[in-house]
Write an enzyme that holds these catalytic residues in place. Structure first.
Site, PDB file in Angstrom:
ATOM      1  N   ARG A 173     -56.919 -68.539 -19.601  1.00  0.00           N
ATOM      2  CA  ARG A 173     -56.675 -67.276 -18.871  1.00  0.00           C
ATOM      3  C   ARG A 173     -55.236 -67.141 -18.378  1.00  0.00           C
ATOM      4  O   ARG A 173     -54.965 -66.384 -17.443  1.00  0.00           O
ATOM      5  CB  ARG A 173     -57.642 -67.117 -17.702  1.00  0.00           C
ATOM      6  CG  ARG A 173     -59.094 -67.107 -18.130  1.00  0.00           C
ATOM      7  CD  ARG A 173     -59.974 -66.465 -17.086  1.00  0.00           C
ATOM      8  NE  ARG A 173     -61.358 -66.504 -17.512  1.00  0.00           N
ATOM      9  CZ  ARG A 173     -62.216 -67.479 -17.193  1.00  0.00           C
ATOM     10  NH1 ARG A 173     -61.820 -68.486 -16.450  1.00  0.00           N
ATOM     11  NH2 ARG A 173     -63.443 -67.430 -17.617  1.00  0.00           N
ATOM     12  N   LYS A 218     -44.657 -57.692 -22.193  1.00  0.00           N
ATOM     13  CA  LYS A 218     -45.614 -57.133 -23.153  1.00  0.00           C
ATOM     14  C   LYS A 218     -45.848 -58.158 -24.250  1.00  0.00           C
ATOM     15  O   LYS A 218     -44.882 -58.643 -24.858  1.00  0.00           O
ATOM     16  CB  LYS A 218     -45.076 -55.847 -23.774  1.00  0.00           C
ATOM     17  CG  LYS A 218     -45.303 -54.628 -22.928  1.00  0.00           C
ATOM     18  CD  LYS A 218     -44.959 -53.379 -23.716  1.00  0.00           C
ATOM     19  CE  LYS A 218     -45.153 -52.131 -22.877  1.00  0.00           C
ATOM     20  NZ  LYS A 218     -44.722 -50.918 -23.598  1.00  0.00           N
ATOM     21  N   GLU A 273     -31.966 -50.581 -30.505  1.00  0.00           N
ATOM     22  CA  GLU A 273     -32.609 -50.662 -29.177  1.00  0.00           C
ATOM     23  C   GLU A 273     -31.553 -50.618 -28.070  1.00  0.00           C
ATOM     24  O   GLU A 273     -31.810 -50.092 -26.988  1.00  0.00           O
ATOM     25  CB  GLU A 273     -33.456 -51.927 -29.043  1.00  0.00           C
ATOM     26  CG  GLU A 273     -34.699 -51.958 -29.922  1.00  0.00           C
ATOM     27  CD  GLU A 273     -35.883 -51.135 -29.379  1.00  0.00           C
ATOM     28  OE1 GLU A 273     -35.781 -50.570 -28.276  1.00  0.00           O
ATOM     29  OE2 GLU A 273     -36.900 -51.059 -30.091  1.00  0.00           O
ATOM     30  N   LYS A 328     -33.557 -52.587 -18.661  1.00  0.00           N
ATOM     31  CA  LYS A 328     -34.982 -52.900 -18.829  1.00  0.00           C
ATOM     32  C   LYS A 328     -35.541 -53.554 -17.568  1.00  0.00           C
ATOM     33  O   LYS A 328     -36.657 -53.261 -17.143  1.00  0.00           O
ATOM     34  CB  LYS A 328     -35.195 -53.786 -20.059  1.00  0.00           C
ATOM     35  CG  LYS A 328     -36.667 -54.051 -20.264  1.00  0.00           C
ATOM     36  CD  LYS A 328     -37.110 -54.158 -21.685  1.00  0.00           C
ATOM     37  CE  LYS A 328     -38.627 -54.239 -21.733  1.00  0.00           C
ATOM     38  NZ  LYS A 328     -39.156 -54.514 -23.054  1.00  0.00           N
ATOM     39  N   GLU A 340     -46.631 -50.171 -17.101  1.00  0.00           N
ATOM     40  CA  GLU A 340     -46.409 -48.900 -17.803  1.00  0.00           C
ATOM     41  C   GLU A 340     -47.363 -47.804 -17.326  1.00  0.00           C
ATOM     42  O   GLU A 340     -48.057 -47.184 -18.109  1.00  0.00           O
ATOM     43  CB  GLU A 340     -46.505 -49.082 -19.320  1.00  0.00           C
ATOM     44  CG  GLU A 340     -45.866 -47.922 -20.051  1.00  0.00           C
ATOM     45  CD  GLU A 340     -45.712 -48.125 -21.546  1.00  0.00           C
ATOM     46  OE1 GLU A 340     -45.202 -49.180 -21.956  1.00  0.00           O
ATOM     47  OE2 GLU A 340     -46.103 -47.232 -22.284  1.00  0.00           O
ATOM     48  N   ARG A 387     -41.921 -46.751 -17.263  1.00  0.00           N
ATOM     49  CA  ARG A 387     -41.733 -47.714 -18.365  1.00  0.00           C
ATOM     50  C   ARG A 387     -41.947 -47.063 -19.727  1.00  0.00           C
ATOM     51  O   ARG A 387     -41.375 -47.491 -20.727  1.00  0.00           O
ATOM     52  CB  ARG A 387     -42.671 -48.917 -18.187  1.00  0.00           C
ATOM     53  CG  ARG A 387     -42.465 -49.959 -19.267  1.00  0.00           C
ATOM     54  CD  ARG A 387     -43.054 -51.300 -18.958  1.00  0.00           C
ATOM     55  NE  ARG A 387     -42.778 -52.228 -20.043  1.00  0.00           N
ATOM     56  CZ  ARG A 387     -43.008 -53.509 -19.983  1.00  0.00           C
ATOM     57  NH1 ARG A 387     -43.520 -54.055 -18.905  1.00  0.00           N
ATOM     58  NH2 ARG A 387     -42.724 -54.291 -21.020  1.00  0.00           N
ATOM     59  N   ASN A 440     -40.136 -46.240 -24.623  1.00  0.00           N
ATOM     60  CA  ASN A 440     -40.712 -45.984 -25.942  1.00  0.00           C
ATOM     61  C   ASN A 440     -40.080 -44.775 -26.632  1.00  0.00           C
ATOM     62  O   ASN A 440     -40.642 -44.252 -27.596  1.00  0.00           O
ATOM     63  CB  ASN A 440     -42.223 -45.767 -25.809  1.00  0.00           C
ATOM     64  CG  ASN A 440     -42.921 -47.059 -25.461  1.00  0.00           C
ATOM     65  OD1 ASN A 440     -42.668 -48.086 -26.075  1.00  0.00           O
ATOM     66  ND2 ASN A 440     -43.762 -47.026 -24.453  1.00  0.00           N
ATOM     67  N   HIS A 469     -40.261 -44.533 -30.288  1.00  0.00           N
ATOM     68  CA  HIS A 469     -41.191 -45.556 -30.767  1.00  0.00           C
ATOM     69  C   HIS A 469     -42.492 -44.981 -31.329  1.00  0.00           C
ATOM     70  O   HIS A 469     -43.090 -45.585 -32.202  1.00  0.00           O
ATOM     71  CB  HIS A 469     -41.509 -46.555 -29.649  1.00  0.00           C
ATOM     72  CG  HIS A 469     -40.412 -47.560 -29.435  1.00  0.00           C
ATOM     73  ND1 HIS A 469     -39.129 -47.191 -29.090  1.00  0.00           N
ATOM     74  CD2 HIS A 469     -40.391 -48.914 -29.523  1.00  0.00           C
ATOM     75  CE1 HIS A 469     -38.381 -48.271 -28.972  1.00  0.00           C
ATOM     76  NE2 HIS A 469     -39.118 -49.331 -29.234  1.00  0.00           N
ATOM     77  N   HIS A 523     -43.266 -46.293 -34.747  1.00  0.00           N
ATOM     78  CA  HIS A 523     -44.466 -47.093 -35.052  1.00  0.00           C
ATOM     79  C   HIS A 523     -45.281 -46.446 -36.160  1.00  0.00           C
ATOM     80  O   HIS A 523     -45.847 -47.133 -37.009  1.00  0.00           O
ATOM     81  CB  HIS A 523     -45.342 -47.252 -33.808  1.00  0.00           C
ATOM     82  CG  HIS A 523     -44.838 -48.273 -32.836  1.00  0.00           C
ATOM     83  ND1 HIS A 523     -45.292 -48.358 -31.542  1.00  0.00           N
ATOM     84  CD2 HIS A 523     -43.924 -49.258 -32.957  1.00  0.00           C
ATOM     85  CE1 HIS A 523     -44.668 -49.343 -30.917  1.00  0.00           C
ATOM     86  NE2 HIS A 523     -43.829 -49.893 -31.760  1.00  0.00           N
ATOM     87  N   HIS A 583     -38.317 -52.684 -37.650  1.00  0.00           N
ATOM     88  CA  HIS A 583     -38.644 -52.013 -36.390  1.00  0.00           C
ATOM     89  C   HIS A 583     -37.464 -51.206 -35.827  1.00  0.00           C
ATOM     90  O   HIS A 583     -37.613 -50.025 -35.490  1.00  0.00           O
ATOM     91  CB  HIS A 583     -39.135 -53.039 -35.363  1.00  0.00           C
ATOM     92  CG  HIS A 583     -39.423 -52.446 -34.019  1.00  0.00           C
ATOM     93  ND1 HIS A 583     -40.477 -51.586 -33.796  1.00  0.00           N
ATOM     94  CD2 HIS A 583     -38.773 -52.541 -32.837  1.00  0.00           C
ATOM     95  CE1 HIS A 583     -40.472 -51.202 -32.536  1.00  0.00           C
ATOM     96  NE2 HIS A 583     -39.450 -51.761 -31.925  1.00  0.00           N
TER      97      HIS A 583
HETATM   98  N1  GLY Z   1     -40.626 -52.162 -25.587  1.00  0.00           N
HETATM   99  C1  GLY Z   1     -41.023 -51.306 -24.558  1.00  0.00           C
HETATM  100  C2  GLY Z   1     -41.475 -51.996 -23.329  1.00  0.00           C
HETATM  101  O1  GLY Z   1     -41.322 -53.183 -23.201  1.00  0.00           O
HETATM  102  O2  GLY Z   1     -42.043 -51.365 -22.477  1.00  0.00           O
END
Ligand code: GLY
Length: 367
Positions: free
Chosen positions: A124, A146, A188, A230, A240, A244, A248, A251, A255, A273
């Site tokens: 966990r 993430k 990025e 960031k 998020e 946050r 994206n 993205h 994606h 990417h």
């Molecule tokens: N790559 C976007 C984030 O980490 O929220």
């Protein structure tokens, strides 16, 4: 360590990002974050031959009592699967890793995401130290916690938020990065300017030659500035629930392109990417202009900067707009079946726009 910069990530679980040359060999610094006696070093088949030995030896010298296991993934996004995640968990079991174990993720985003997810799930949750070796992972995926794997229906659909204990971005590792991967990382970096910092965007316009020539000071500055952006965002919104999502930008389109073309990247014609995000940012900017949210001239400036860094700015041939839209409907930002996209009001001013009209998106996807 010479020339190391640090960026602190605040919030409930604070940690430090250290940026500088030679960090992979700094066993004492790495070992400071290892609480127990078990460490699993996760890497991939391209990075491990270059750097895993250095990291293992440095850790062993600093902590001879550590039991260090190694788990190597085949390089590439194709490895970010539930099956490989299962193998990483088996490696932790074989190591006999206890709750105070540490997973060290040495590599790019695929390694960081999968290793971080294994750390999030083993007993966990055990510690994870991110040691990104690509520009893309230094400025994005290694920071913010993430973690995920892909499934055939989409990227990163199975995962967890699991902040690292520390991040070490060794800028000397970028020397072995293929130019295409460097440019993908710069996409990025450009994103941070686009979403919240017009001055940084302008700096990126001015420093293009230095960054593409891998000038170490310019790169370190770009990494630190990106990480500061960031860090500020994830400290305020780790899960998020709000701002946050701005990270994206480009993205959701990106994606969809990646998934539709089949997770390509290294060594083939598919967009990787960062390249898919570059195209996605242009599409998001163009949609913003079409919706009357932003000046079209800002789309042109973004497109010119990305193209100047050798990044693609047009949709690859052969992708069906309807199929891309279907992928976008599965994006994690959507709520109540409505398309929710990160668009912008212009350079440096991204915002989340709920309930975007699908026909307008389709028009932009159709070019
Ligand atoms: N790559 C976007 C984030 O980490 O929220």
């Amino acid at each position: 360590m010479n020339h190391a910069r640090t960026v602190d990530v605040g919030g409930e679980i604070p940690y430090t990002i250290t940026i500088g040359p030679g960090l992979l060999g700094d066993g004492a610094a790495l070992a400071r974050h290892v609480r127990g006696r078990h460490l699993l070093l996760v890497s991939d088949s391209l990075v491990a031959p270059l750097y895993a030995g250095t990291v293992r030896e440095a850790l062993h010298a600093a902590r001879p009592d550590l039991a260090i296991g190694t788990f190597i993934l085949p390089a590439g996004e194709e490895s970010k699967t539930l099956a490989h995640f299962g193998h990483a968990i088996e490696a932790l079991a074989t190591l006999g890793a206890t709750r105070d174990a540490c997973v060290v993720a040495l590599g790019g985003g695929v390694v960081g995401d999968l290793a971080g997810f294994a750390a999030a799930c083993w007993m966990r949750g055990v510690d994870c130290v991110q040691v990104p070796t690509t520009l893309l992972s230094m400025v994005d995926s290694s920071v913010g916690g993430k973690t995920a794997v892909d499934i055939p229906q989409g990227k990163n659909l199975v995962g967890a938020f699991h902040p690292p204990r520390a991040v070490f971005a060794d800028t000397a590792a970028l020397a072995t990065l293929p130019p295409r991967e460097l440019r993908a990382g710069l996409a990025e970096v450009i994103k941070y300017g686009a979403i919240r910092d017009a001055r940084f965007f302008q700096w990126l316009e001015q420093e293009r030659a230095a960054l593409l020539a891998m000038d170490s000071e310019a790169l370190a500055l770009a990494i630190a500035a990106s990480c500061e952006h960031k860090a500020e965002i994830v400290a305020r919104d780790p899960l998020e629930k709000g701002e946050r999502a701005l990270l994206n930008f480009g993205h959701t389109f990106g994606h969809a392109i990646e998934t539709e073309q089949g997770y390509g990247g290294l060594g083939n014609d598919n967009l990787n990417h960062g390249e898919a995000v570059a195209v996605g940012m242009v599409l998001a900017a163009r949609l913003s202009a079409e919706l009357g949210l932003a000046p079209a001239a800002d789309t042109d400036r973004l497109e010119a900067l990305l193209a100047g860094y050798g990044l693609p700015v047009r949709m690859p041939a052969g992708l069906a707009p309807e199929a891309l839209l279907a992928r976008m409907r599965l994006d994690k930002k959507n709520l109540a079946g409505r398309l929710r996209l990160v668009l912008w009001r212009g350079l440096g001013q991204a915002e989340v726009v709920p309930d975007v009209d699908e026909s307008r998106v389709l028009a932009v996807l159709s070019g």
